[in-house]
Motif scaffolding. Structure first.
Motif, PDB file in Angstrom:
ATOM      1  N   ASP A   1       0.812  -1.221   0.000  1.00 25.23           N
ATOM      2  CA  ASP A   1       0.000   0.000   0.000  1.00 25.23           C
ATOM      3  C   ASP A   1       0.845   1.270   0.000  1.00 25.23           C
ATOM      4  OD1 ASP A   1       1.015   0.010   2.549  1.00 25.23           O
ATOM      5  OD2 ASP A   1      -0.923   0.049   3.583  1.00 25.23           O
ATOM      6  N   GLY A   2       2.186   1.101  -0.098  1.00 30.30           N
ATOM      7  CA  GLY A   2       3.063   2.256  -0.119  1.00 30.30           C
ATOM      8  C   GLY A   2       3.569   2.679   1.240  1.00 30.30           C
ATOM      9  N   SER A   3       3.073   2.082   2.297  1.00 33.09           N
ATOM     10  CA  SER A   3       3.559   2.394   3.635  1.00 33.09           C
ATOM     11  C   SER A   3       4.901   1.698   3.877  1.00 33.09           C
ATOM     12  CB  SER A   3       2.540   1.948   4.692  1.00 33.09           C
ATOM     13  OG  SER A   3       2.365   0.534   4.646  1.00 33.09           O
ATOM     14  N   THR A   4       5.654   2.182   4.841  1.00 35.59           N
ATOM     15  CA  THR A   4       6.941   1.594   5.199  1.00 35.59           C
ATOM     16  C   THR A   4       6.856   1.033   6.608  1.00 35.59           C
ATOM     17  OG1 THR A   4       8.159   3.145   3.800  1.00 35.59           O
ATOM     18  CG2 THR A   4       9.408   2.000   5.504  1.00 35.59           C
ATOM     19  N   LEU A   5       7.161  -0.263   6.742  1.00 37.97           N
ATOM     20  CA  LEU A   5       7.137  -0.924   8.043  1.00 37.97           C
ATOM     21  C   LEU A   5       8.564  -1.093   8.534  1.00 37.97           C
ATOM     22  CD1 LEU A   5       5.780  -2.564  10.342  1.00 37.97           C
ATOM     23  CD2 LEU A   5       6.018  -4.589   8.872  1.00 37.97           C
ATOM     24  N   THR A   6       8.821  -0.636   9.752  1.00 38.15           N
ATOM     25  CA  THR A   6      10.105  -0.851  10.416  1.00 38.15           C
ATOM     26  C   THR A   6       9.845  -1.591  11.715  1.00 38.15           C
ATOM     27  OG1 THR A   6      11.034   1.180   9.492  1.00 38.15           O
ATOM     28  CG2 THR A   6      12.156   0.223  11.389  1.00 38.15           C
ATOM     29  N   VAL A   7      10.558  -2.695  11.905  1.00 40.47           N
ATOM     30  CA  VAL A   7      10.425  -3.492  13.124  1.00 40.47           C
ATOM     31  C   VAL A   7      11.752  -3.427  13.873  1.00 40.47           C
ATOM     32  CG1 VAL A   7       9.875  -5.742  14.117  1.00 40.47           C
ATOM     33  CG2 VAL A   7       8.823  -5.042  11.949  1.00 40.47           C
ATOM     34  N   THR A   8      11.703  -3.004  15.107  1.00 40.28           N
ATOM     35  CA  THR A   8      12.879  -3.039  15.972  1.00 40.28           C
ATOM     36  C   THR A   8      12.579  -3.967  17.142  1.00 40.28           C
ATOM     37  OG1 THR A   8      12.119  -1.113  17.234  1.00 40.28           O
ATOM     38  CG2 THR A   8      13.572  -0.702  15.366  1.00 40.28           C
ATOM     39  N   SER A   9      13.641  -4.496  17.728  1.00 35.08           N
ATOM     40  CA  SER A   9      13.454  -5.386  18.861  1.00 35.08           C
ATOM     41  C   SER A   9      14.460  -5.067  19.944  1.00 35.08           C
ATOM     42  CB  SER A   9      13.602  -6.854  18.430  1.00 35.08           C
ATOM     43  OG  SER A   9      14.938  -7.140  18.062  1.00 35.08           O
ATOM     44  N   THR A  10      14.087  -5.367  21.155  1.00 32.39           N
ATOM     45  CA  THR A  10      14.983  -5.280  22.296  1.00 32.39           C
ATOM     46  C   THR A  10      14.628  -6.408  23.246  1.00 32.39           C
ATOM     47  OG1 THR A  10      15.872  -3.818  24.006  1.00 32.39           O
ATOM     48  CG2 THR A  10      13.505  -3.755  23.671  1.00 32.39           C
ATOM     49  N   SER A  11      15.559  -6.803  24.081  1.00 33.24           N
ATOM     50  CA  SER A  11      15.285  -7.864  25.049  1.00 33.24           C
ATOM     51  C   SER A  11      15.470  -7.323  26.462  1.00 33.24           C
ATOM     52  CB  SER A  11      16.212  -9.062  24.821  1.00 33.24           C
ATOM     53  OG  SER A  11      17.567  -8.714  25.025  1.00 33.24           O
ATOM     54  N   ARG A  12      14.735  -7.915  27.375  1.00 38.60           N
ATOM     55  CA  ARG A  12      14.884  -7.544  28.780  1.00 38.60           C
ATOM     56  C   ARG A  12      14.843  -8.816  29.616  1.00 38.60           C
ATOM     57  NH1 ARG A  12       9.197  -4.261  28.425  1.00 38.60           N
ATOM     58  NH2 ARG A  12       7.756  -6.007  28.652  1.00 38.60           N
TER      59      ARG A  12
ATOM     60  N   TYR B   1       6.612  -2.274  16.183  1.00 40.32           N
ATOM     61  CA  TYR B   1       6.229  -2.161  14.777  1.00 40.32           C
ATOM     62  C   TYR B   1       5.832  -0.714  14.518  1.00 40.32           C
ATOM     63  CZ  TYR B   1       5.825  -7.267  14.994  1.00 40.32           C
ATOM     64  OH  TYR B   1       6.078  -8.614  15.172  1.00 40.32           O
ATOM     65  N   GLU B   2       6.563  -0.026  13.639  1.00 42.90           N
ATOM     66  CA  GLU B   2       6.233   1.338  13.271  1.00 42.90           C
ATOM     67  C   GLU B   2       5.933   1.387  11.779  1.00 42.90           C
ATOM     68  OE1 GLU B   2       8.239   5.342  14.495  1.00 42.90           O
ATOM     69  OE2 GLU B   2       9.164   4.680  12.610  1.00 42.90           O
ATOM     70  N   THR B   3       4.746   1.822  11.439  1.00 45.53           N
ATOM     71  CA  THR B   3       4.328   1.942  10.049  1.00 45.53           C
ATOM     72  C   THR B   3       4.161   3.408   9.700  1.00 45.53           C
ATOM     73  OG1 THR B   3       3.130  -0.167  10.186  1.00 45.53           O
ATOM     74  CG2 THR B   3       2.610   1.279   8.330  1.00 45.53           C
ATOM     75  N   VAL B   4       4.900   3.834   8.660  1.00 45.11           N
ATOM     76  CA  VAL B   4       4.750   5.192   8.144  1.00 45.11           C
ATOM     77  C   VAL B   4       3.824   5.108   6.928  1.00 45.11           C
ATOM     78  CG1 VAL B   4       5.899   7.214   7.216  1.00 45.11           C
ATOM     79  CG2 VAL B   4       7.059   5.794   8.926  1.00 45.11           C
ATOM     80  N   LEU B   5       2.648   5.682   7.042  1.00 44.90           N
ATOM     81  CA  LEU B   5       1.643   5.617   5.988  1.00 44.90           C
ATOM     82  C   LEU B   5       1.976   6.591   4.862  1.00 44.90           C
ATOM     83  CD1 LEU B   5      -1.485   5.430   8.298  1.00 44.90           C
ATOM     84  CD2 LEU B   5      -0.328   3.538   7.147  1.00 44.90           C
ATOM     85  N   PRO B   6       1.418   6.361   3.665  1.00 42.62           N
ATOM     86  CA  PRO B   6       1.719   7.255   2.529  1.00 42.62           C
ATOM     87  C   PRO B   6       1.428   8.723   2.800  1.00 42.62           C
ATOM     88  CG  PRO B   6       0.662   5.249   1.748  1.00 42.62           C
ATOM     89  CD  PRO B   6       0.592   5.204   3.254  1.00 42.62           C
ATOM     90  N   ASP B   7       0.475   9.018   3.700  1.00 47.13           N
ATOM     91  CA  ASP B   7       0.161  10.419   3.996  1.00 47.13           C
ATOM     92  C   ASP B   7       1.096  11.014   5.052  1.00 47.13           C
ATOM     93  OD1 ASP B   7      -0.648   9.262   6.354  1.00 47.13           O
ATOM     94  OD2 ASP B   7      -2.772   9.772   6.154  1.00 47.13           O
ATOM     95  N   GLY B   8       2.083  10.219   5.509  1.00 46.74           N
ATOM     96  CA  GLY B   8       3.049  10.712   6.476  1.00 46.74           C
ATOM     97  C   GLY B   8       2.695  10.445   7.923  1.00 46.74           C
ATOM     98  N   SER B   9       1.502   9.906   8.180  1.00 44.61           N
ATOM     99  CA  SER B   9       1.115   9.600   9.551  1.00 44.61           C
ATOM    100  C   SER B   9       1.759   8.291  10.003  1.00 44.61           C
ATOM    101  CB  SER B   9      -0.410   9.518   9.663  1.00 44.61           C
ATOM    102  OG  SER B   9      -0.913   8.483   8.824  1.00 44.61           O
TER     103      SER B   9
END
Length: 255
Positions: free
Chosen positions: A167-178, A191-199
């Motif tokens: 859909d044109g959005s960009t998904l970035t997945v980061t991880s950390t352990s505790r 999970y951070e998704t940047v939508l095409p409208d910038g939101s």
């Protein structure tokens, strides 16, 4: 387990796996380290992607999972290719199946996601061994704790996936352990998704993990009568397991 686990599994984790390539790796393992491997059981099969690929290769396939919805997805995927896969509802914490198999697999760290008590771990290994014929293979995917503590120190963040979606959005997945205690830690995925409208859209998922050290794993193998015949650092026959491997894909043989 959330009610929508089967539906959300691929969305949350599917990009971590290349099932077709991993099935080719498993086929290589069966042919290299096994003898006449024909009947294969996928334990904690999830949506069944590994076992469906193996069935397409001609293996007599069976699948086990605690979630009937996962098994329904597995059967549906097999039916799309005109195949039938034998399925069993089974809980790793009290794993009991009948039958005899030439090989079994337990992939994607489900052993560490579910079994936290030592007696459950031993019982599972013994139950798997009981299902295998002499010389049968068990392939299991683990995260050895000593390697991961060094490669991914607790509290630090690491980008594990970034891709542009359909859909044109960009998904970035980061991880950390505790660290929770001596036996358990949490892996936290953001999970951070940047939508095409910038939101932006954000989601957090916590995966509890049993901390398993190599010596503990080797002790489980010995107690269950399983002998390690190969060790890989990925689902790739060209990647041997080393001190720099975040995962261990172990090939075990029933003595």
């Amino acid at each position: 387990m959330p009610n929508d686990y089967a539906a959300s599994y691929e969305r949350n984790f599917g990009f971590f796996k290349d099932y077709s390539r991993e099935a080719l790796f498993l086929d290589h393992v069966f042919k290299t380290y096994g003898t006449d491997v024909a009947r294969v059981l996928d334990i904690a099969c999830g949506p069944g992607n590994h076992i469906v690929e193996l069935a397409r290769m001609g293996y007599r396939a069976a699948a086990a999972d605690i979630d009937p919805a996962m098994l329904a997805r597995t059967q549906g995927a097999a039916a799309e290719h005109g195949m039938t896969i034998e399925t069993h509802v089974a809980d790793l914490r009290n794993f009991r199946l009948s039958g005899r198999f030439d090989a079994a697999l337990n992939m994607f760290y489900s052993f560490q996601n579910v079994l936290f008590a030592p007696h459950q771990q031993l019982s599972f290994f013994q139950s798997v061994a009981a299902l295998l014929r002499p010389g049968g293979l068990f392939i299991i995917e683990l995260m050895p704790e000593e390697n991961n503590l060094r490669l991914y120190p607790p509290g630090e963040s690491f980008v594990t996936h970034r891709a542009v979606q359909e859909d044109g959005s960009t998904l970035t997945v980061t991880s950390t352990s505790r660290i929770v205690d001596e036996t358990k830690k949490d892996i936290v995925f953001f999970y951070e998704t940047v939508l095409p409208d910038g939101s932006f859209e954000h989601e957090e998922l916590i995966s509890p993990i049993r901390r398993v050290y190599l010596a503990q794993f080797e002790a489980l193998c010995r107690a269950a009568g399983l002998v390690q015949v190969a060790a890989f650092g990925a689902c790739d026959s060209d990647v041997p397991f080393t001190d720099d491997s975040a995962k261990l894909v172990a090939v075990l043989e029933k003595a």
